[in-house]
Design an enzyme around this catalytic site. Structure first.
Site, PDB file in Angstrom:
ATOM      1  N   GLN A  65      15.273  75.681  25.912  1.00  0.00           N
ATOM      2  CA  GLN A  65      16.592  75.658  25.279  1.00  0.00           C
ATOM      3  C   GLN A  65      16.533  76.371  23.943  1.00  0.00           C
ATOM      4  O   GLN A  65      15.868  75.903  23.004  1.00  0.00           O
ATOM      5  CB  GLN A  65      17.059  74.213  25.097  1.00  0.00           C
ATOM      6  CG  GLN A  65      18.399  74.067  24.399  1.00  0.00           C
ATOM      7  CD  GLN A  65      18.680  72.637  23.986  1.00  0.00           C
ATOM      8  OE1 GLN A  65      17.740  71.861  23.797  1.00  0.00           O
ATOM      9  NE2 GLN A  65      19.927  72.275  23.833  1.00  0.00           N
ATOM     10  N   SER A  88      18.850  75.446  18.535  1.00  0.00           N
ATOM     11  CA  SER A  88      18.670  75.188  17.100  1.00  0.00           C
ATOM     12  C   SER A  88      17.990  76.353  16.396  1.00  0.00           C
ATOM     13  O   SER A  88      17.217  77.106  16.986  1.00  0.00           O
ATOM     14  CB  SER A  88      17.834  73.919  16.899  1.00  0.00           C
ATOM     15  OG  SER A  88      18.532  72.787  17.365  1.00  0.00           O
ATOM     16  N   SER A  94      11.171  73.088  23.057  1.00  0.00           N
ATOM     17  CA  SER A  94      10.217  72.503  23.999  1.00  0.00           C
ATOM     18  C   SER A  94      10.040  73.429  25.200  1.00  0.00           C
ATOM     19  O   SER A  94      10.991  74.061  25.659  1.00  0.00           O
ATOM     20  CB  SER A  94      10.712  71.142  24.497  1.00  0.00           C
ATOM     21  OG  SER A  94      10.860  70.239  23.435  1.00  0.00           O
ATOM     22  N   GLU A 116      22.168  66.438  28.005  1.00  0.00           N
ATOM     23  CA  GLU A 116      20.907  66.149  27.334  1.00  0.00           C
ATOM     24  C   GLU A 116      20.908  64.736  26.752  1.00  0.00           C
ATOM     25  O   GLU A 116      19.929  63.992  26.878  1.00  0.00           O
ATOM     26  CB  GLU A 116      20.666  67.163  26.225  1.00  0.00           C
ATOM     27  CG  GLU A 116      19.391  66.906  25.421  1.00  0.00           C
ATOM     28  CD  GLU A 116      19.230  67.857  24.250  1.00  0.00           C
ATOM     29  OE1 GLU A 116      18.084  68.087  23.838  1.00  0.00           O
ATOM     30  OE2 GLU A 116      20.250  68.366  23.746  1.00  0.00           O
ATOM     31  N   GLU A 169      22.845  61.244  12.639  1.00  0.00           N
ATOM     32  CA  GLU A 169      23.964  61.384  11.708  1.00  0.00           C
ATOM     33  C   GLU A 169      25.109  62.182  12.351  1.00  0.00           C
ATOM     34  O   GLU A 169      26.280  61.802  12.271  1.00  0.00           O
ATOM     35  CB  GLU A 169      23.495  62.086  10.421  1.00  0.00           C
ATOM     36  CG  GLU A 169      22.555  61.263   9.565  1.00  0.00           C
ATOM     37  CD  GLU A 169      21.120  61.243  10.098  1.00  0.00           C
ATOM     38  OE1 GLU A 169      20.308  60.451   9.605  1.00  0.00           O
ATOM     39  OE2 GLU A 169      20.816  62.033  11.031  1.00  0.00           O
TER      40      GLU A 169
END
Length: 393
Positions: free
Chosen positions: A111, A114, A146, A229, A363
C-alpha cells in the site's frame, strides 16, 4: 443456486484438485475459476453472484479438506484491501487482469499511501503523477509500507492536479513494483524489526489502464480501501474467545501462580470482559459488512482495538514484573508477519505502540467517528477550499 448446489461445486473442486497433492497456486486458480474465491462477485471474476454469507460455507468446507487459503499469508494487503477496492471500482478488464493473480498469490500487494509529510492527513500527499500520453509518470516518496520488499503490485494514491483542493486532486493507481525507478528501503522499528519500508518512486511509469476509478476521484476510492483495512484490523477476524493478547495474560495468570497479585485481579477481569465485548462487536461488524462495503464503523473498532491492545500489553508487563521487560532479539531483521502471541511480553508491549498509528491514527479516526457516525460538527479546516499548490507545507 441452492446450498446443495454450492456444496456440490466445492466437492467437484476437491475431487479434481486434491489439496494434499496439488500445487497450492494451481488449486487456488481452480477455486477462482470455479467462482469460489469471492462468491458474491459476478461469474468470471471469481464469484457466482451469490450473497456474501455463502462464502463462509465454502471456506468451512475447504478448510475441513485442508485446502490452501487464498492470497497466501504475505498477501493480507492484497486480499483485505486491494481486492475489495478493485471489485468495487475496477472495470471488467481490470478485474479480469488483477483479481485472479491476487487470489492465487502470484501478485503480492503493498500500500503506497502515507508519506513523510502526509501521514495522518492522507489527502495531503505530495507524490505527483503527470500524464504522458497513455501513461502517468510518478515521482515521490512513500513510507511505512508493509510487504514492499515482496510486492509485485501496489495500490497507489498520487496527486494528479495541484490546482484544486487537496481531496479533489488525487487519483488511485495499481502500480507495478518490479519496474525500474522503484526503490524499497527497510525501516527499523522500536522492536528492532524492519517490518515496514520507505519507498522512493523516480520516473515510474504507470499505464492509464491501471488507473482505478476516475481521474481526480482517488479520495473516494482510497476511502473504500481504508474502510476495509480498519475492519480487518479492528474486527480481529477469526480470533476465538480468549485469543490474542488477553489469552496470553490469562494463561500466565492461571499457570504461573507466583505471578498473581490480588490487587491486579479486578483489572484483569475488566480487560478480559473488554476483550470479549470487542471480539463479539467485531463479529457483528463483519456480519454487517457481508451485506456490502464496510462503512466508517470500522474506525470505532480500530480505535477500541488499539487502546485495548496497549492496555493489555501494559498489564502483561506489570504481571511479569522485571522478567516482563526482557526482550531477547534487538537485531535488525526483516519480518513479514507480526507474531504478537508467540513472543515475550516485552515484545508485545513494544509492538502494541504501533497499533494506534497503523491503519489510521486514533486521533484521526476519532474525527471520523464524531463526524461520520455521530453527526457532530466537523473541525474547522482552513484548507478545505484552497488549491493544494497554495497550501503552506
Amino acid at each position: 443456486m441452492t446450498a446443495d448446489d454450492l456444496e456440490a461445486r466445492v466437492k467437484a473442486l476437491l475431487d479434481a484438485y486434491d489439496p494434499g497433492t496439488s500445487d497450492p497456486r494451481e488449486f487456488l486458480g481452480a477455486q477462482y475459476d470455479a467462482g469460489l474465491a469471492w462468491v458474491h462477485l459476478p461469474e468470471g471474476f471469481g464469484g457466482l453472484g451469490l450473497p456474501r454469507s455463502a462464502q463462509e460455507r465454502v471456506n468451512a468446507q475447504l478448510a475441513a479438506a485442508g485446502a490452501p487459503v487464498g492470497g497466501t499469508v504475505k498477501n493480507f494487503i492484497g486480499m483485505g484491501m486491494a481486492a475489495p477496492t478493485i471489485a468495487a471500482f475496477g472495470t471488467d478488464e481490470q478485474k479480469r487482469k488483477f483479481l485472479r493473480p491476487l487470489f492465487t498469490g502470484e501478485h503480492v500487494y503493498c500500500q503506497l499511501f502515507s508519506e513523510p509529510g502526509a501521514g495522518s492527513d492522507l489527502a495531503g500527499v505530495a507524490t505527483r503523477a503527470v500524464r504522458d500520453g497513455d501513461e502517468w509518470i510518478v515521482n515521490g516518496q512513500k513510507v511505512w509500507t508493509s510487504m514492499a520488499q515482496h510486492a509485485q503490485m501496489a495500490i497507489l494514491v498520487a496527486r494528479t492536479d495541484p490546482t484544486v483542493p487537496k481531496h479533489a486532486g488525487l487519483t488511485y493507481f495499481l502500480c507495478d513494483m518490479t519496474q525500474p525507478g522503484v526503490d524499497v528501503r527497510p525501516l527499523r522499528q522500536i522492536t528492532g524489526e524492519a517490518e515496514f519500508n520507505e519507498v522512493f518512486l523516480t520516473d515510474v511509469r504507470v499505464p492509464d489502464a491501471n488507473r482505478l476509478g476516475p481521474e481526480g476521484g482517488g479520495w473516494r476510492v482510497a476511502t473504500t480501501t481504508l474502510n476495509n483495512e480498519r475492519v480487518a484490523i479492528g474486527s480481529q477476524a477469526g480470533t476465538p474467545r480468549e485469543g490474542g493478547h488477553i489469552g496470553k495474560v490469562a494463561e500466565a495468570w492461571r499457570e504461573e501462580p507466583h505471578l498473581r497479585n490480588p490487587a491486579m485481579h479486578d483489572e484483569l477481569m475488566r480487560l478480559w470482559v473488554e476483550a470479549e465485548v470487542l471480539r463479539l462487536a467485531g463479529e457483528r461488524l463483519r456480519q454487517q459488512a457481508s451485506a456490502g462495503q464496510p462503512g466508517p464503523e470500522g474506525a470505532g473498532m480500530k480505535v477500541a482495538f488499539a487502546r485495548l491492545a496497549q492496555a493489555v500489553s501494559g498489564f502483561d508487563i506489570e504481571l511479569h514484573a522485571e522478567s516482563g521487560l526482557r526482550y531477547d532479539d534487538w537485531t535488525m531483521r526483516r519480518t513479514e508477519v507480526v507474531d504478537l502471541v508467540g513472543r515475550e511480553p516485552g515484545y508485545r508491549y513494544l509492538r502494541a505502540r504501533g497499533n494506534s498509528i497503523e491503519g489510521g491514527t486514533s486521533e484521526i479516526l476519532r474525527n471520523t467517528i464524531s463526524e461520520r457516525i455521530l453527526g457532530l460538527p466537523g473541525e474547522h479546516r482552513v484548507d478545505k477550499d484552497v488549491a493544494w499548490k497554495d497550501l503552506n507545507r
